[in-house]
Design an enzyme around this catalytic site. Structure first.
Site, short mmCIF file in Angstrom:
data_model
loop_
_atom_site.label_atom_id
_atom_site.label_comp_id
_atom_site.label_asym_id
_atom_site.label_seq_id
_atom_site.Cartn_x
_atom_site.Cartn_y
_atom_site.Cartn_z
CG HIS A 97 41.66 27.79 33.51
ND1 HIS A 97 42.56 28.11 32.52
CD2 HIS A 97 42.28 28.12 34.68
CE1 HIS A 97 43.66 28.62 33.07
NE2 HIS A 97 43.51 28.64 34.38
CG HIS A 134 47.35 29.93 35.10
ND1 HIS A 134 47.19 30.60 36.30
CD2 HIS A 134 48.19 28.90 35.33
CE1 HIS A 134 47.91 29.96 37.23
NE2 HIS A 134 48.53 28.94 36.66
CG ASP A 219 47.30 33.84 38.52
OD1 ASP A 219 47.26 34.80 37.72
OD2 ASP A 219 46.72 32.75 38.32
#
Ligand SMILES: [Zn+2]
Length: 306
Positions: A97, A134, A219
């Site tokens: 990120h 993500h 995740d």
């Protein structure tokens, strides 16, 4: 580390101690202000970088070692007499990120991007496949206009950080070098396997890829408490089994990103470590039957248009 120990292949592994990343290496992908801000928060003994990214007195050292681990892996694999198949970096914090200008989403420095940029500067053709739940917005931002680096992400949508639409495909000379496959909650491994087989593996081959990085967030496991995807640990091993052989032996680095269920990341680490040395370890079945095929269809249409 417990998962790696339980992989059953410990005898086939060489353990490397990571070096610390240098400022000059960080500055390949991040701006000076980001580095100075992180250093200032560290000097103050810790603090908050954004609403969910907190540093304590050890965070900067850990982040330097996490990014340094990826460089250490590349350097070890590249030694002419290495004789190694692949590398697996079991690191925290994650990195995908972190954008050129902002540490965010638990990520201080973009560990994979720093190593990818170093290799691209050395003339290599680099691909990064991110199957964390993500979107890897930081990695995308860093290479969005850079045709030397192919970036492909399969991620849950809607979910933090909200980027990674199908239509985000790179810009300028790098149009088509960013691939986004935003899949819905409950997507299962069969959809990802199809996306890899029909879209991402051909793209890695067409790119002439010489080095491959996997941003391996665990995740996406169905047990993860902060996401809603439907993968199992066997699916993660399948992704690695499909992707790693696309490049030459000793030219892939799999790097831990997110993952918030300890049992799931232990199991995923075990099966992935085994897979990377060519052993098939399965602790639970692969998954299928979830939604998401329509997104892969749409991504294929977009790719065919360019
Ligand atoms: Zn994640």
């Amino acid at each position: 580390m417990e998962g790696v120990a339980r992989s059953g292949v410990a005898d086939a592994l060489e353990r490397c101690s990571p070096r610390s990343i240098t400022d000059a290496e960080i500055l390949r992908v991040h701006d000076q202000a980001l580095l100075e801000h992180v250093a200032a928060v560290d000097a103050a003994g810790g603090g908050r970088l954004d609403s969910d990214t907190v540093m304590n007195q050890s965070s900067l050292a850990a982040a330097r070692l996490a990014a340094g681990a990826v460089m250490t892996a590349v350097e070890r694999l590249a030694q002419p007499d290495a004789g190694l198949d692949a590398a697996f970096c079991v690191v925290r914090p994650p990195g995908h990120h972190a954008t050129p200008t902002q540490s965010m989403g638990f990520c201080l420095f973009n560990s994979v991007a720093i190593a990818a940029a170093a290799l691209a500067d050395a003339g290599e053709k680099v691909a990064i496949v991110d199957f964390d739940a993500h979107h890897g917005n930081g990695t995308q931002d860093i290479f969005y206009e850079d045709p030397r680096v192919l970036f492909a992400s399969i991620h849950q949508s809607p979910l933090y950080p909200g980027t990674g639409a199908l239509t985000e495909r790179g810009s300028g000379a790098a149009v088509g070098k960013t691939i986004n496959i935003p899949v819905p909650p409950n997507t299962t491994g069969d959809v990802v396997r199809r996306a890899l087989d029909e879209l991402i593996v051909p793209a890695i081959e067409a790119h002439g890829t010489t080095w491959l990085f996997l941003s391996a967030g665990f995740d996406g496991h169905r047990a993860d408490p902060i996401t809603e995807l439907g993968y199992s640990s066997a699916d993660m091993a399948d992704y690695v089994r499909t992707l790693v052989p696309v490049v030459a032996r000793g030219r892939s680095v799999t790097v831990l990103e997110g993952g918030y269920d300890l049992q799931a990341i232990t199991d995923c680490s075990a099966v992935v470590a085994a897979q990377l040395v060519g052993e098939r370890l399965r602790l639970e079945p692969a998954t299928s039957g979830g939604p998401g095929d329509a997104v892969v269809d749409a991504a294929l249409v977009l790719a065919a248009e360019s």
